[in-house]
Design a protein around this motif. Structure first.
Motif, PDB file in Angstrom:
ATOM      1  N   TRP A   1      -9.754  -9.064  34.778  1.00 18.84           N
ATOM      2  CA  TRP A   1     -10.860  -8.115  34.646  1.00 18.84           C
ATOM      3  C   TRP A   1     -11.792  -8.532  33.507  1.00 18.84           C
ATOM      4  O   TRP A   1     -13.010  -8.528  33.660  1.00 18.84           O
ATOM      5  N   LEU A   2     -11.211  -8.927  32.376  1.00 17.45           N
ATOM      6  CA  LEU A   2     -12.022  -9.340  31.228  1.00 17.45           C
ATOM      7  C   LEU A   2     -12.828 -10.605  31.503  1.00 17.45           C
ATOM      8  O   LEU A   2     -13.970 -10.717  31.072  1.00 17.45           O
ATOM      9  N   GLY A   3     -12.205 -11.560  32.201  1.00 20.68           N
ATOM     10  CA  GLY A   3     -12.818 -12.877  32.325  1.00 20.68           C
ATOM     11  C   GLY A   3     -13.534 -13.177  33.610  1.00 20.68           C
ATOM     12  O   GLY A   3     -14.149 -14.230  33.736  1.00 20.68           O
ATOM     13  N   SER A   4     -13.470 -12.276  34.569  1.00 20.62           N
ATOM     14  CA  SER A   4     -14.055 -12.588  35.876  1.00 20.62           C
ATOM     15  C   SER A   4     -15.324 -11.768  36.135  1.00 20.62           C
ATOM     16  O   SER A   4     -15.316 -10.548  35.962  1.00 20.62           O
ATOM     17  N   PRO A   5     -16.362 -12.432  36.597  1.00 16.05           N
ATOM     18  CA  PRO A   5     -17.575 -11.684  36.958  1.00 16.05           C
ATOM     19  C   PRO A   5     -17.397 -10.887  38.262  1.00 16.05           C
ATOM     20  O   PRO A   5     -18.284 -10.119  38.634  1.00 16.05           O
ATOM     21  N   MET A   6     -16.237 -11.057  38.918  1.00 14.78           N
ATOM     22  CA  MET A   6     -15.960 -10.297  40.153  1.00 14.78           C
ATOM     23  C   MET A   6     -15.856  -8.795  39.891  1.00 14.78           C
ATOM     24  O   MET A   6     -16.070  -7.988  40.782  1.00 14.78           O
ATOM     25  N   TYR A   7     -15.460  -8.449  38.651  1.00 17.27           N
ATOM     26  CA  TYR A   7     -15.177  -7.052  38.333  1.00 17.27           C
ATOM     27  C   TYR A   7     -16.212  -6.505  37.355  1.00 17.27           C
ATOM     28  O   TYR A   7     -16.583  -7.182  36.393  1.00 17.27           O
ATOM     29  N   THR A   8     -16.637  -5.271  37.579  1.00 15.20           N
ATOM     30  CA  THR A   8     -17.566  -4.631  36.648  1.00 15.20           C
ATOM     31  C   THR A   8     -16.838  -4.341  35.337  1.00 15.20           C
ATOM     32  O   THR A   8     -15.617  -4.167  35.321  1.00 15.20           O
ATOM     33  N   ASN A   9     -17.587  -4.286  34.257  1.00 14.25           N
ATOM     34  CA  ASN A   9     -16.989  -4.076  32.927  1.00 14.25           C
ATOM     35  C   ASN A   9     -16.838  -2.592  32.615  1.00 14.25           C
ATOM     36  O   ASN A   9     -17.300  -2.105  31.577  1.00 14.25           O
ATOM     37  N   ASP A  10     -16.177  -1.892  33.507  1.00 17.97           N
ATOM     38  CA  ASP A  10     -15.908  -0.475  33.302  1.00 17.97           C
ATOM     39  C   ASP A  10     -14.548  -0.137  33.917  1.00 17.97           C
ATOM     40  O   ASP A  10     -13.841  -1.013  34.418  1.00 17.97           O
ATOM     41  N   MET A  11     -14.182   1.125  33.857  1.00 22.40           N
ATOM     42  CA  MET A  11     -12.877   1.546  34.365  1.00 22.40           C
ATOM     43  C   MET A  11     -12.743   1.270  35.864  1.00 22.40           C
ATOM     44  O   MET A  11     -11.678   0.893  36.335  1.00 22.40           O
ATOM     45  N   ALA A  12     -13.819   1.418  36.605  1.00 16.03           N
ATOM     46  CA  ALA A  12     -13.786   1.137  38.046  1.00 16.03           C
ATOM     47  C   ALA A  12     -13.461  -0.341  38.290  1.00 16.03           C
ATOM     48  O   ALA A  12     -12.687  -0.668  39.184  1.00 16.03           O
ATOM     49  N   GLY A  13     -14.043  -1.229  37.493  1.00 20.15           N
ATOM     50  CA  GLY A  13     -13.754  -2.659  37.619  1.00 20.15           C
ATOM     51  C   GLY A  13     -12.315  -2.974  37.285  1.00 20.15           C
ATOM     52  O   GLY A  13     -11.667  -3.792  37.958  1.00 20.15           O
ATOM     53  N   LEU A  14     -11.792  -2.321  36.247  1.00 16.06           N
ATOM     54  CA  LEU A  14     -10.386  -2.527  35.868  1.00 16.06           C
ATOM     55  C   LEU A  14      -9.456  -2.052  36.984  1.00 16.06           C
ATOM     56  O   LEU A  14      -8.513  -2.756  37.356  1.00 16.06           O
ATOM     57  N   LEU A  15      -9.742  -0.889  37.531  1.00 13.43           N
ATOM     58  CA  LEU A  15      -8.918  -0.373  38.626  1.00 13.43           C
ATOM     59  C   LEU A  15      -9.013  -1.268  39.857  1.00 13.43           C
ATOM     60  O   LEU A  15      -8.022  -1.480  40.556  1.00 13.43           O
ATOM     61  N   THR A  16     -10.193  -1.817  40.117  1.00 13.57           N
ATOM     62  CA  THR A  16     -10.358  -2.742  41.236  1.00 13.57           C
ATOM     63  C   THR A  16      -9.520  -3.997  41.010  1.00 13.57           C
ATOM     64  O   THR A  16      -8.879  -4.505  41.940  1.00 13.57           O
ATOM     65  N   SER A  17      -9.485  -4.471  39.776  1.00 12.55           N
ATOM     66  CA  SER A  17      -8.680  -5.645  39.438  1.00 12.55           C
ATOM     67  C   SER A  17      -7.198  -5.372  39.693  1.00 12.55           C
ATOM     68  O   SER A  17      -6.494  -6.198  40.279  1.00 12.55           O
ATOM     69  N   TYR A  18      -6.735  -4.220  39.247  1.00 11.26           N
ATOM     70  CA  TYR A  18      -5.326  -3.874  39.475  1.00 11.26           C
ATOM     71  C   TYR A  18      -5.026  -3.673  40.953  1.00 11.26           C
ATOM     72  O   TYR A  18      -3.971  -4.086  41.440  1.00 11.26           O
ATOM     73  N   THR A  19      -5.932  -3.070  41.681  1.00 15.35           N
ATOM     74  CA  THR A  19      -5.734  -2.872  43.118  1.00 15.35           C
ATOM     75  C   THR A  19      -5.671  -4.213  43.844  1.00 15.35           C
ATOM     76  O   THR A  19      -4.799  -4.431  44.701  1.00 15.35           O
ATOM     77  N   ALA A  20      -6.556  -5.115  43.480  1.00 18.60           N
ATOM     78  CA  ALA A  20      -6.570  -6.441  44.116  1.00 18.60           C
ATOM     79  C   ALA A  20      -5.297  -7.219  43.809  1.00 18.60           C
ATOM     80  O   ALA A  20      -4.878  -8.072  44.599  1.00 18.60           O
ATOM     81  N   GLY A  21      -4.669  -6.919  42.686  1.00 17.58           N
ATOM     82  CA  GLY A  21      -3.464  -7.642  42.300  1.00 17.58           C
ATOM     83  C   GLY A  21      -2.163  -7.093  42.863  1.00 17.58           C
ATOM     84  O   GLY A  21      -1.107  -7.711  42.688  1.00 17.58           O
ATOM     85  N   LEU A  22      -2.202  -5.951  43.529  1.00 13.10           N
ATOM     86  CA  LEU A  22      -0.958  -5.339  44.019  1.00 13.10           C
ATOM     87  C   LEU A  22      -0.115  -6.258  44.902  1.00 13.10           C
ATOM     88  O   LEU A  22       1.107  -6.319  44.721  1.00 13.10           O
TER      89      LEU A  22
END
Length: 186
Positions: A131-152
């Protein structure tokens, strides 16, 4: 108290051999690396620096080989560390610590606890790093949650691989301990 030579040799040989499984085709994240870290922590728990050094060195060397031979087409030059390596190595360092505390007596509950907690911590750290290093994810809580969801799906494979290879490593140690009782010393 220091680790006896038989235990040290067994741990090094086991860790080196199990690290080679990274070169066998496998589903994403279904690897022996987490189990290798837990096993190193458990077996070498009397020498904390060896418990950390040996699995991390095996991870580093196997990373060099994987990244610069198997995945060399993805990189422009020789790669020592991939992006996010600090989070990956941090997750495995936590697994070594868990092995040296929870699994040090080689009991199934400790190995299972180390596997579950270690897999969750690895998932949390590496997806936070993504989440921190990828431009795929927005720099907010929604981006963090998307990162965790994608990693399941990777979490499930990390857990399954760590559990499977922990059974292999700790099972091999239990079997070998019958022939070399000094391996069974607490």
């Amino acid at each position: 108290m220091k680790t006896n030579n038989t235990k040290l040799k067994f741990a090094i040989i086991s860790i080196v051999l199990i690290s080679l499984t990274r070169f066998i085709p496998h589903p994403p994240n279904f690897t022996a690396i987490g189990a290798m870290a837990i096993f190193g922590g458990a077996v070498l728990n009397k020498d904390k620096w060896l418990a950390l050094l040996i699995p991390m060195a095996a991870l580093f060397v196997s990373d060099l080989l994987v990244n610069n031979i198997l995945y060399s087409s993805f990189y422009d030059s020789f790669v020592f560390f991939t992006e996010g390596a600090a989070f990956i190595y941090g997750g495995f360092a936590v697994m070594v610590l868990l092995g040296s505390t929870l699994a040090k007596n080689n009991k199934i509950s400790g190995v299972l606890g180390s596997t579950v907690i270690g897999s969750l911590v690895f998932f949390a750290l590496t997806n936070f790093g993504a989440w921190l290093g990828s431009p795929m994810y927005t720099n907010d809580m929604a981006g963090l949650l998307t990162s965790y969801t994608a990693g399941l799906p990777f979490l499930l494979n990390t857990f399954a691989g760590t559990l499977f290879f922990s059974a292999v490593l700790f099972g091999a140690k239990a079997y070998a301990s019958k022939r070399a009782p000094e391996l069974a010393e607490a």
